[in-house]
Motif scaffolding. Structure first.
Motif, mmCIF file in Angstrom:
data_model
loop_
_atom_site.group_PDB
_atom_site.id
_atom_site.type_symbol
_atom_site.label_atom_id
_atom_site.label_comp_id
_atom_site.label_asym_id
_atom_site.label_seq_id
_atom_site.Cartn_x
_atom_site.Cartn_y
_atom_site.Cartn_z
ATOM 1 N N LEU A 138 4.770 -10.499 4.998
ATOM 2 C CA LEU A 138 6.034 -9.489 4.488
ATOM 3 C C LEU A 138 7.530 -9.904 5.110
ATOM 4 C CD1 LEU A 138 6.183 -6.416 3.467
ATOM 5 C CD2 LEU A 138 6.003 -5.968 5.999
ATOM 6 N N CYS A 146 7.981 -7.716 -0.661
ATOM 7 C CA CYS A 146 7.156 -8.992 -1.049
ATOM 8 C C CYS A 146 8.201 -10.132 -1.317
ATOM 9 C CB CYS A 146 6.383 -8.642 -2.257
ATOM 10 S SG CYS A 146 5.566 -10.170 -2.827
ATOM 11 N N MET A 148 9.717 -7.266 -4.587
ATOM 12 C CA MET A 148 9.133 -5.990 -4.759
ATOM 13 C C MET A 148 8.977 -5.292 -3.419
ATOM 14 S SD MET A 148 7.111 -4.107 -7.327
ATOM 15 C CE MET A 148 6.021 -2.894 -7.147
ATOM 16 N N LEU A 188 8.056 -2.546 -0.764
ATOM 17 C CA LEU A 188 6.603 -1.753 -0.498
ATOM 18 C C LEU A 188 6.980 -0.559 0.098
ATOM 19 C CD1 LEU A 188 4.899 -4.833 0.878
ATOM 20 C CD2 LEU A 188 4.422 -3.912 -1.305
ATOM 21 N N GLU A 196 -2.246 -6.461 -1.759
ATOM 22 C CA GLU A 196 -1.947 -7.061 -2.906
ATOM 23 C C GLU A 196 -0.602 -6.356 -3.574
ATOM 24 O OE1 GLU A 196 -5.240 -7.474 -5.604
ATOM 25 O OE2 GLU A 196 -3.898 -8.402 -7.185
ATOM 26 N N CYS A 197 0.203 -7.542 -4.038
ATOM 27 C CA CYS A 197 1.471 -7.170 -4.456
ATOM 28 C C CYS A 197 1.145 -6.763 -5.629
ATOM 29 C CB CYS A 197 2.515 -8.106 -4.519
ATOM 30 S SG CYS A 197 4.044 -7.887 -5.219
ATOM 31 N N GLU A 198 1.662 -5.610 -6.384
ATOM 32 C CA GLU A 198 1.373 -4.933 -7.750
ATOM 33 C C GLU A 198 2.358 -5.644 -8.671
ATOM 34 O OE1 GLU A 198 2.585 -1.123 -7.931
ATOM 35 O OE2 GLU A 198 1.350 -0.345 -6.413
ATOM 36 N N ASN A 199 3.354 -6.462 -8.162
ATOM 37 C CA ASN A 199 4.107 -7.146 -8.926
ATOM 38 C C ASN A 199 3.573 -8.509 -9.347
ATOM 39 O OD1 ASN A 199 6.611 -7.816 -10.788
ATOM 40 N ND2 ASN A 199 7.220 -8.827 -8.995
ATOM 41 N N ILE A 210 -0.355 -10.040 0.761
ATOM 42 C CA ILE A 210 0.989 -9.812 1.776
ATOM 43 C C ILE A 210 0.294 -9.782 2.893
ATOM 44 C CG2 ILE A 210 3.088 -8.604 2.141
ATOM 45 C CD1 ILE A 210 3.257 -7.754 -0.848
#
Ligand SMILES: [Zn+2]
Length: 232
Positions: free
Chosen positions: A195, A200, A204, A206, A221-224, A229
């Motif tokens: 992080l 991220c 992105m 958070l 999990e990063c959505e982008n 992370i």
């Protein structure tokens, strides 16, 4: 070690493997064999297109030749125009007809000449491509062989890293390891990123609720960018 630490160890070793993979992919042998393979693959569809065009041209040519014959025959019928005239025919009408026929014949002949030129250029192109194809076949054989040698020269290193990956992998829950491997197949690397502030590495943001889930070595999990992370 925690799963997170094991995953980071795994990723470290995997990074070495990836470096070798990249070096192999960037090798001259790999590039030249790929180039030749792509040429050969494209040539197949180009040859199929040319074959189709060649058939079309042949049909057109046959048709034009038939029209030339037909027109020439029609003109020949006017050879006995004197008799027709003596028989009381309208001279100007026959003259006009004969003239039209010669014009048509000229036009058809010109079209035929254009067609012949296209056939010639198609044939030349085809010949050139066959020559290139032969050359590319030789190049492919030569460099595919060289690439095998390059791969073989790194095989020991690769085997050692793979053995290490397998060893570390035993300490990682299989569903997590499978997810990691899936991301790696999708060309995501590094798969695990720390992080960075509230974000991220991809930028992105958070939300706090998500960041809260990072406590205790958990990963999200990063959505982008779909990386995992973790909190360093
Ligand atoms: Zn991301």
């Amino acid at each position: 070690m925690s799963t997170l630490q094991e995953l980071l160890e795994y990723q470290k070793a995997d990074g070495e493997l990836r470096k070798i993979e990249q070096e192999l992919a960037a090798s001259d042998a790999r590039k030249k064999s790929l180039q030749a393979r792509n040429f050969i693959k494209n040539a197949e569809s180009r040859i199929a297109a040319q074959d189709k065009r060649a058939l079309e041209l042949k049909a057109l040519r046959d048709e034009l030749i038939a029209r030339v014959d037909e027109t020439a025959k029609a003109i020949a019928e006017y050879a006995d125009i004197d008799e027709i005239v003596e028989g009381g025919g309208d001279v100007s009408f026959y003259k006009k007809n004969a003239q039209q026929l010669s014009e048509r014949l000229r036009a058809v002949k010109a079209e035929l000449a254009r067609l012949t030129a296209e056939v010639e250029s198609l044939t030349a192109e085809y010949k050139k491509m066959m020559e290139q194809g032969k050359q590319m076949n030789r190049q492919y054989k030569e460099y595919a062989e060289k690439y095998k040698e390059v791969q073989a020269s790194r095989a020991k290193e690769v085997a050692a890293i793979n053995a290490r990956l397998e060893e570390i992998g035993k300490n990682i829950p299989s569903e997590i390891l499978e997810k990691y491997k899936q991301k790696r197949r999708e060309k995501i690397f590094p798969v695990l990123v720390p992080l960075s502030g509230d974000m991220c590495v991809c930028g992105m943001d958070l939300p706090l609720a998500q960041r809260g889930r990072l406590a205790g070595g958990n990963v999200i999990e990063c959505e982008n960018c779909h990386r995992f992370i973790y909190k360093a």
